[in-house]
Write a protein that holds these residues in place. Sequence first.
Motif, mmCIF file in Angstrom:
data_model
loop_
_atom_site.group_PDB
_atom_site.id
_atom_site.type_symbol
_atom_site.label_atom_id
_atom_site.label_comp_id
_atom_site.label_asym_id
_atom_site.label_seq_id
_atom_site.Cartn_x
_atom_site.Cartn_y
_atom_site.Cartn_z
ATOM 1 N N ALA A 131 10.640 -24.423 12.130
ATOM 2 C CA ALA A 131 10.116 -24.880 13.416
ATOM 3 C C ALA A 131 9.782 -26.357 13.305
ATOM 4 O O ALA A 131 9.227 -26.807 12.297
ATOM 5 N N ASP A 132 10.174 -27.111 14.323
ATOM 6 C CA ASP A 132 9.801 -28.519 14.406
ATOM 7 C C ASP A 132 9.771 -28.929 15.878
ATOM 8 O O ASP A 132 10.004 -28.115 16.760
ATOM 9 N N HIS A 133 9.474 -30.173 16.136
ATOM 10 C CA HIS A 133 9.328 -30.640 17.512
ATOM 11 C C HIS A 133 10.660 -30.953 18.181
ATOM 12 O O HIS A 133 10.684 -31.297 19.353
ATOM 13 N N TYR A 134 11.766 -30.854 17.438
ATOM 14 C CA TYR A 134 13.074 -31.176 18.010
ATOM 15 C C TYR A 134 13.893 -29.928 18.310
ATOM 16 O O TYR A 134 14.411 -29.761 19.407
ATOM 17 N N LYS A 135 13.995 -29.025 17.335
ATOM 18 C CA LYS A 135 14.792 -27.807 17.514
ATOM 19 C C LYS A 135 13.957 -26.628 17.986
ATOM 20 O O LYS A 135 14.490 -25.607 18.371
ATOM 21 N N GLY A 136 12.637 -26.744 17.894
ATOM 22 C CA GLY A 136 11.774 -25.625 18.253
ATOM 23 C C GLY A 136 11.726 -24.596 17.130
ATOM 24 O O GLY A 136 11.889 -24.924 15.969
ATOM 25 N N PHE A 137 11.539 -23.337 17.499
ATOM 26 C CA PHE A 137 11.444 -22.237 16.542
ATOM 27 C C PHE A 137 12.825 -21.609 16.403
ATOM 28 O O PHE A 137 13.409 -21.137 17.384
ATOM 29 N N VAL A 138 13.375 -21.604 15.189
ATOM 30 C CA VAL A 138 14.693 -21.030 14.928
ATOM 31 C C VAL A 138 14.525 -19.957 13.865
ATOM 32 O O VAL A 138 14.014 -20.236 12.769
ATOM 33 N N ALA A 139 14.946 -18.731 14.185
ATOM 34 C CA ALA A 139 14.753 -17.616 13.266
ATOM 35 C C ALA A 139 16.080 -16.937 12.939
ATOM 36 O O ALA A 139 16.978 -16.867 13.776
ATOM 37 N N LYS A 140 16.178 -16.433 11.720
ATOM 38 C CA LYS A 140 17.319 -15.634 11.282
ATOM 39 C C LYS A 140 16.751 -14.308 10.789
ATOM 40 O O LYS A 140 15.931 -14.280 9.863
ATOM 41 N N VAL A 141 17.174 -13.216 11.413
ATOM 42 C CA VAL A 141 16.662 -11.893 11.080
ATOM 43 C C VAL A 141 17.709 -11.154 10.253
ATOM 44 O O VAL A 141 18.893 -11.133 10.608
ATOM 45 N N ASP B 264 0.853 -1.187 0.000
ATOM 46 C CA ASP B 264 0.000 0.000 0.000
ATOM 47 C C ASP B 264 0.891 1.239 0.000
ATOM 48 O O ASP B 264 1.392 1.658 1.040
ATOM 49 N N ASP B 265 1.109 1.813 -1.175
ATOM 50 C CA ASP B 265 1.974 2.987 -1.282
ATOM 51 C C ASP B 265 1.367 4.209 -0.594
ATOM 52 O O ASP B 265 2.090 5.058 -0.079
ATOM 53 N N TYR B 266 0.053 4.317 -0.569
ATOM 54 C CA TYR B 266 -0.593 5.475 0.050
ATOM 55 C C TYR B 266 -0.278 5.545 1.544
ATOM 56 O O TYR B 266 0.081 6.567 2.073
ATOM 57 N N LYS B 267 -0.402 4.434 2.244
ATOM 58 C CA LYS B 267 -0.130 4.392 3.683
ATOM 59 C C LYS B 267 1.329 4.032 3.987
ATOM 60 O O LYS B 267 1.767 4.129 5.119
ATOM 61 N N GLY B 268 2.057 3.546 2.986
ATOM 62 C CA GLY B 268 3.438 3.128 3.216
ATOM 63 C C GLY B 268 3.537 1.772 3.898
ATOM 64 O O GLY B 268 4.521 1.459 4.544
ATOM 65 N N THR B 269 2.515 0.972 3.737
ATOM 66 C CA THR B 269 2.462 -0.341 4.384
ATOM 67 C C THR B 269 2.887 -1.406 3.386
ATOM 68 O O THR B 269 2.260 -1.567 2.345
ATOM 69 N N HIS B 270 3.968 -2.111 3.733
ATOM 70 C CA HIS B 270 4.472 -3.175 2.873
ATOM 71 C C HIS B 270 4.917 -4.330 3.756
ATOM 72 O O HIS B 270 5.843 -4.183 4.555
ATOM 73 N N PHE B 271 4.259 -5.469 3.628
ATOM 74 C CA PHE B 271 4.666 -6.646 4.390
ATOM 75 C C PHE B 271 4.124 -7.889 3.709
ATOM 76 O O PHE B 271 3.244 -7.812 2.857
ATOM 77 N N GLY B 272 4.656 -9.039 4.083
ATOM 78 C CA GLY B 272 4.189 -10.280 3.493
ATOM 79 C C GLY B 272 4.755 -11.481 4.223
ATOM 80 O O GLY B 272 5.640 -11.352 5.076
ATOM 81 N N GLN B 273 4.242 -12.631 3.883
ATOM 82 C CA GLN B 273 4.690 -13.877 4.509
ATOM 83 C C GLN B 273 4.463 -15.026 3.547
ATOM 84 O O GLN B 273 3.525 -15.012 2.752
ATOM 85 N N ASN B 274 5.344 -16.029 3.633
ATOM 86 C CA ASN B 274 5.109 -17.300 2.962
ATOM 87 C C ASN B 274 5.547 -18.401 3.913
ATOM 88 O O ASN B 274 6.473 -18.220 4.690
ATOM 89 N N GLU B 275 4.820 -19.495 3.875
ATOM 90 C CA GLU B 275 5.095 -20.589 4.803
ATOM 91 C C GLU B 275 4.667 -21.900 4.166
ATOM 92 O O GLU B 275 3.676 -21.943 3.436
ATOM 93 N N LYS B 276 5.425 -22.949 4.451
ATOM 94 C CA LYS B 276 5.031 -24.278 3.988
ATOM 95 C C LYS B 276 5.444 -25.301 5.038
ATOM 96 O O LYS B 276 6.365 -25.077 5.828
ATOM 97 N N SER B 277 4.734 -26.405 5.038
ATOM 98 C CA SER B 277 5.009 -27.479 5.976
ATOM 99 C C SER B 277 4.876 -28.805 5.252
ATOM 100 O O SER B 277 3.977 -28.981 4.431
ATOM 101 N N ASP B 278 5.765 -29.725 5.592
ATOM 102 C CA ASP B 278 5.651 -31.078 5.052
ATOM 103 C C ASP B 278 4.871 -31.979 6.008
ATOM 104 O O ASP B 278 4.769 -33.166 5.807
ATOM 105 N N GLY B 279 4.321 -31.407 7.055
ATOM 106 C CA GLY B 279 3.590 -32.168 8.058
ATOM 107 C C GLY B 279 4.421 -32.417 9.307
ATOM 108 O O GLY B 279 3.879 -32.746 10.352
ATOM 109 N N ASN B 280 5.724 -32.255 9.197
ATOM 110 C CA ASN B 280 6.610 -32.450 10.346
ATOM 111 C C ASN B 280 7.345 -31.181 10.740
ATOM 112 O O ASN B 280 7.525 -30.909 11.914
#
Length: 115
Positions: free
Chosen positions: A78-88, A40-56
């Motif tokens: 994110a998985d049940h072994y390592k938890g949530f791991v993020a790189k910013v 949204d150029d009028y408000k200056g709002t720009h964001f997005g997300q993409n996500e996929k899962s193989d079931g695990n």
Amino acid sequence: MDLQVLTIMIVVGATTADPGDYQVYPSVPLPYQFNYAVHDDYKGTHFGQNEKSDGNAVHGSYNVALPDGRKQTVDYTADHYKGFVAKVSYDGVAKHPAKYGPPITFQQSGGGGYH
């Protein structure tokens, strides 16, 4: 008194309900994928997300345009072994105004309401 009767009726109804009335879903994880973006150029709002899962495990990324002109991106897994791991990461150079002006204020017109 009526509230007590209603509460008793709900409790009795819940305890006597037939379990066959409820649909049970299997606990098998299902793969999925989604994405979205807002630009949204009028408000200056720009964001997005993409996500996929193989079931695990879940793999994804989201980004947002920051007020200082940079773009922040978070890549994650994110998985049940390592938890949530993020790189910013950040793209661009932060820009700040050389001078700051007075705060922007809005005056309310008479009558107590906004016009």
